[in-house]
Design a protein around this motif. Sequence first.
Motif, PDB file in Angstrom:
ATOM      1  N   SER A 139      -0.381  -7.366  39.972  1.00 42.08           N
ATOM      2  CA  SER A 139      -0.067  -6.339  39.449  1.00 42.08           C
ATOM      3  C   SER A 139       1.045  -6.497  38.184  1.00 42.08           C
ATOM      4  N   PRO A 140       1.577  -6.233  36.962  1.00 40.61           N
ATOM      5  CA  PRO A 140       2.312  -6.221  36.335  1.00 40.61           C
ATOM      6  C   PRO A 140       4.044  -5.535  37.228  1.00 40.61           C
ATOM      7  N   ASP A 141       3.366  -4.681  37.869  1.00 41.90           N
ATOM      8  CA  ASP A 141       5.068  -4.175  38.312  1.00 41.90           C
ATOM      9  C   ASP A 141       5.381  -4.304  39.329  1.00 41.90           C
ATOM     10  N   SER A 142       4.505  -5.625  40.712  1.00 43.32           N
ATOM     11  CA  SER A 142       4.606  -5.901  41.739  1.00 43.32           C
ATOM     12  C   SER A 142       5.969  -6.344  41.481  1.00 43.32           C
ATOM     13  N   ASP A 143       6.645  -6.310  43.097  1.00 39.84           N
ATOM     14  CA  ASP A 143       7.964  -6.248  42.918  1.00 39.84           C
ATOM     15  C   ASP A 143       7.743  -7.729  44.075  1.00 39.84           C
ATOM     16  N   SER A 144       7.477  -8.757  43.616  1.00 38.56           N
ATOM     17  CA  SER A 144       7.367 -10.076  43.767  1.00 38.56           C
ATOM     18  C   SER A 144       7.034 -10.782  43.622  1.00 38.56           C
ATOM     19  N   PHE A 145       7.766 -12.641  43.651  1.00 36.38           N
ATOM     20  CA  PHE A 145       7.576 -13.338  43.171  1.00 36.38           C
ATOM     21  C   PHE A 145       8.751 -14.058  42.147  1.00 36.38           C
ATOM     22  N   GLY A 146      10.025 -12.361  42.109  1.00 35.10           N
ATOM     23  CA  GLY A 146      10.896 -12.725  40.898  1.00 35.10           C
ATOM     24  C   GLY A 146      11.989 -12.762  41.132  1.00 35.10           C
ATOM     25  N   ALA A 147      12.395 -13.020  42.173  1.00 37.30           N
ATOM     26  CA  ALA A 147      13.763 -13.722  42.360  1.00 37.30           C
ATOM     27  C   ALA A 147      14.120 -14.651  43.711  1.00 37.30           C
ATOM     28  N   PHE A 148      14.128 -15.519  43.591  1.00 40.01           N
ATOM     29  CA  PHE A 148      14.743 -16.304  44.350  1.00 40.01           C
ATOM     30  C   PHE A 148      15.982 -17.039  44.251  1.00 40.01           C
ATOM     31  N   THR A 149      16.019 -17.857  46.424  1.00 35.39           N
ATOM     32  CA  THR A 149      17.233 -18.365  45.929  1.00 35.39           C
ATOM     33  C   THR A 149      16.649 -20.128  46.999  1.00 35.39           C
ATOM     34  N   MET A 150      17.430 -21.203  46.056  1.00 30.77           N
ATOM     35  CA  MET A 150      16.776 -22.993  46.260  1.00 30.77           C
ATOM     36  C   MET A 150      18.134 -22.813  47.540  1.00 30.77           C
ATOM     37  N   ILE A 151      17.636 -23.376  48.062  1.00 31.31           N
ATOM     38  CA  ILE A 151      18.523 -23.800  49.540  1.00 31.31           C
ATOM     39  C   ILE A 151      18.438 -25.188  50.112  1.00 31.31           C
ATOM     40  N   LYS A 152      19.681 -25.718  49.539  1.00 28.67           N
ATOM     41  CA  LYS A 152      19.241 -27.278  49.819  1.00 28.67           C
ATOM     42  C   LYS A 152      19.807 -27.669  51.609  1.00 28.67           C
ATOM     43  N   ALA A 153      19.146 -27.968  52.602  1.00 26.55           N
ATOM     44  CA  ALA A 153      19.136 -27.490  53.498  1.00 26.55           C
ATOM     45  C   ALA A 153      18.462 -29.525  54.151  1.00 26.55           C
ATOM     46  N   LYS A 154      19.053 -30.673  54.533  1.00 25.05           N
ATOM     47  CA  LYS A 154      19.521 -31.663  55.209  1.00 25.05           C
ATOM     48  C   LYS A 154      17.674 -31.218  56.115  1.00 25.05           C
ATOM     49  N   SER A 155      17.132 -30.154  56.925  1.00 23.49           N
ATOM     50  CA  SER A 155      15.556 -30.328  57.359  1.00 23.49           C
ATOM     51  C   SER A 155      15.500 -28.062  57.223  1.00 23.49           C
ATOM     52  N   LEU A 156      14.215 -27.948  56.669  1.00 27.47           N
ATOM     53  CA  LEU A 156      13.795 -26.784  57.801  1.00 27.47           C
ATOM     54  C   LEU A 156      13.888 -26.378  58.627  1.00 27.47           C
ATOM     55  N   TYR A 158      16.211 -23.811  61.759  1.00 26.60           N
ATOM     56  CA  TYR A 158      17.297 -22.389  61.926  1.00 26.60           C
ATOM     57  C   TYR A 158      18.872 -23.144  61.112  1.00 26.60           C
ATOM     58  N   ARG A 159      19.103 -23.751  61.926  1.00 24.21           N
ATOM     59  CA  ARG A 159      20.686 -24.329  62.090  1.00 24.21           C
ATOM     60  C   ARG A 159      20.912 -25.367  61.356  1.00 24.21           C
ATOM     61  N   ALA A 160      19.801 -25.720  60.748  1.00 25.24           N
ATOM     62  CA  ALA A 160      20.584 -26.439  59.425  1.00 25.24           C
ATOM     63  C   ALA A 160      20.193 -25.380  57.711  1.00 25.24           C
ATOM     64  N   VAL A 161      19.145 -24.929  58.205  1.00 22.17           N
ATOM     65  CA  VAL A 161      19.182 -23.607  57.125  1.00 22.17           C
ATOM     66  C   VAL A 161      20.701 -22.893  57.060  1.00 22.17           C
ATOM     67  N   MET A 162      21.155 -22.823  58.328  1.00 22.38           N
ATOM     68  CA  MET A 162      22.144 -21.923  58.358  1.00 22.38           C
ATOM     69  C   MET A 162      23.586 -22.374  57.719  1.00 22.38           C
ATOM     70  N   ASP A 163      23.728 -23.354  57.860  1.00 16.02           N
ATOM     71  CA  ASP A 163      24.849 -24.370  57.668  1.00 16.02           C
ATOM     72  C   ASP A 163      24.758 -24.574  56.432  1.00 16.02           C
ATOM     73  N   ALA A 164      23.273 -24.456  55.738  1.00 16.48           N
ATOM     74  CA  ALA A 164      23.783 -24.876  54.391  1.00 16.48           C
ATOM     75  C   ALA A 164      24.082 -23.367  53.416  1.00 16.48           C
ATOM     76  N   PHE A 165      23.582 -22.288  53.990  1.00 14.56           N
ATOM     77  CA  PHE A 165      23.889 -21.096  53.732  1.00 14.56           C
ATOM     78  C   PHE A 165      25.740 -20.817  54.240  1.00 14.56           C
ATOM     79  N   LYS A 166      26.505 -21.354  55.307  1.00 13.09           N
ATOM     80  CA  LYS A 166      27.524 -21.431  55.292  1.00 13.09           C
ATOM     81  C   LYS A 166      29.033 -22.022  54.580  1.00 13.09           C
ATOM     82  N   ASN A 167      27.615 -22.923  53.423  1.00 10.09           N
ATOM     83  CA  ASN A 167      28.328 -23.630  52.530  1.00 10.09           C
ATOM     84  C   ASN A 167      28.511 -23.149  51.330  1.00 10.09           C
ATOM     85  N   GLY A 168      27.607 -22.287  51.396  1.00  9.73           N
ATOM     86  CA  GLY A 168      27.146 -22.755  50.084  1.00  9.73           C
ATOM     87  C   GLY A 168      25.676 -23.260  48.749  1.00  9.73           C
TER      88      GLY A 168
END
Length: 869
Positions: free
Chosen positions: A209-226, A228-238
């Motif tokens: 639906s054009p009113d769907s609230d999915s897939f319209g805003a996202f965050t691109m995270i650059k991490a060393k691996s997928l 939990y720890r690597a992603v959280m490190d990327a979060f903390k570092n910005g």
Amino acid sequence: MSRKYLIPQEGTFYKANMHCHSTFSDGAFTPAELKKIYQSRGYSIVAYTDHCIYKHHAELSDENFLAVAGLEAETSEPDSTEGGFDRVKTYHFNLIDTDPDYRKEEKEHLIQPNDWYYGIDEINEYIEKVRELGFLTVYNHPYWSLHTYDDYKDLKNLWAMEIFNYGCEQEGSYGCAPQCYDELLRIYNGKKLFCVAGDDNHNGVPLDSPDSDSFGAFTMIKAKSLTYRAVMDAFKNGDFYTSMGPRIEELYTENGAVYIKTSPVKKISLITAGRRVYQKIAAEGKCIEEAVFKLRGKEGYIRVDCTDEKGLHAASNAYRIEEIRICNVSSLQKVFADSSLLKKQINRGTALKGERFSYQAALSFAGEETGTIEASLHIESELLPYCKVYRVGSVPARLAAYKDRRDADYLSFKEGLFPDILYPLKIENGSASSFILSTEYCETLWIEINVPPATAAGTYDIHLYAECKDRALKTQSTFSLCIADEVLEKDDFKYTQWLHLDCLADYYGDEIFSENHWKRIEQFIKTASENGISVLLTPVFTPPLDTDISGSRKIVQLADVEKTEDGYRFSFERFHRYVSSAKKYGIKYLEIGHLYTQWGAQYPCDVQACVDGKKTLIFGKKLPRQFSETYEDFLAVFLPRLIEEIEKAGFKDRAFFHVSDEPHTQDAQAYSRAKEAVKKHIGNYPVLDALSDYDFIQKGIAEIPAAAIDKIEPFIRANVKPLWAYYCCGQARDVSNRFLAMPSWRNRIIGFLLYKFGIDGFLHWGYNFYYTQYSKRLVDPFMQTDAGGAFPAGDTFSVYPGKDGPIESIRLKVFYEALQDRRFLKQMEKKLGKDRIVKVAEEYFGGVIDFKHYPRGEKFLVNMRDCLL
């Protein structure tokens, strides 16, 4: 300068939905269904942030997908609008769990904030509590929350804010909040604050639906691996950026420029902390994929915003550009470690020839990472030979203000560090030794120009350069001082702060009147004179000041007494050495120390004499000789000799005598008798005492009263002349004073008040009182500024005992500026008349000025010369 990647070069970009609701709260899909749906659209990460429910869906994570644990906490204002929830303000925060195994049980039973909030403090307490549990706090959708600047300006310890919220954008076009992000960045003033984007999807309508609230805003995270720890490190570092569609492929700085590579877009903008925005815009029908912007070094922070042909945005985090900042402020600003100075800076001032002018330069190092640099300082100016530079140091104040005697003008009521001490910097050929600048606090310089009377009128620039060669950082500021074609005249105003000789001996560990002690005495007299003190407390006998009924102070009497069978013999060698130093440094008047005890004249001061070859206390409150004829007989012999020595020393008609400090009303009779016992032997030399009870005037007892400025009104109304003024710890509300926790303009306004009311002199008891109350023990004035908790910090001394002599304070310098104001106004009175001067000031103030009502703030004082010249 080497290349620095703002978004890391190493690692892999992972697409994330940072705001997602499942069937555990009010979403339409289960967590597993959401994984499948978002994976099918290229997402690798979903943060499950169900309303008020913490869950870690660890079972969903695999090598291609990461389920981030979290929740959305919320609290709302009580409904006073009668419009229901649709009208009330609310706070929503996404809490991102950085380590689900840490304090796991506490998180599973995480207490939510109250449904209704009653102040920002309880919200900040909640943020701090969850931060201690390992959560990163995201401030969500401020516009949907009906927030204004006042609602988010005091939020603390945020990790990020939601710059794009697709669900809110779909619901009511209020999902984009870049202005809020910039405002928060300015508030945080150097502290890191990231921005994230998420769908905030509830999936109440079909995905297609054009009113769907999915897939319209996202965050691109650059991490060393997928993981939990690597992603959280990327979060903390910005190490991420946010988007509604466009991609930021590369972002780095090199050689003072920013390099940006994107997917095809129509516009690339580099937004800064100020008004300046750098932009590159594609030609009609074209797209661009890169931009280079040269930095000027004054951006504060930078962040990238890209817009594609659909009007969709991508936004980077904000990055602090490494720079040395210099902000010039007046001498009346107290620059604290966390001061925000941009709105307060001034770059010009006006002074007369022969005047001392001061301003401050606050320096700091701004950078993306917390840290320090070593910087050098250089000054260039025609006025350089007449400049002194000090580093402003902070001292602790435990008792900043009395609980029952304070007002709204205090800078703080709380214990803390306050800028005050002025450490002199050695300047050679315009350069100072290197010093450390930090990202965490300001380093403030006090720059003083002693303008010679022969200086040509005109405008003189003072250029201040700061440089860090290791980082290739350099900046400068210019302050312009306008020298008016007028020489500031000197006058004969009488000003004293009491010099306590025993405090010098005790602090430095010197024997009383040893050569080392004499050296210190002379140093402190010199500094006093340089700061306008023209009257010097002269302890011919030990002053009976600030002791209780059982206490006493070390003997520091300048007159030697020998008791013989025939009477007394006197020697004045120490007296003459003391007053010779006073004369050497320009002291104009002597004030003979109090001959009777404080607060009532009930006892004689301590007098030591040589009796049968031994030093013996012959008078004092510990001896049973209250108002005895013996002490009066002693004064009858001693005082005429003292007058002879005063005149022999060159101070004829330039001495005051003290009887007792602030006698109470019930002590009027005792004070009167004591005064008469002194007065009949000193001829025309006046008796000057702190006397704030007007009853002493009405009864004809007082000769020259020094009235506390909160009790001086009846003295002024009765046109008492001569009249002195004073303040101490008691003058803590409404009136001028010099406490550390008071703004400096409240110190300096005394100059105008002394002028308007024609006050003849000013007295303060504490030039260097380094004891606790009642002189019971020594304190370290660098660490204890409130006399052991008895008086508001800053009352008891205005100079610090440095290793090589006295170290001046901001309070001492600012009071000298007040004395210069008084001299300037007296001088302008010859041209404009006093009525005109007072009228100008009271028009500015908007009312009648007196000791309790006067212009607040620094503007009146800073602009006084420009208004009247």
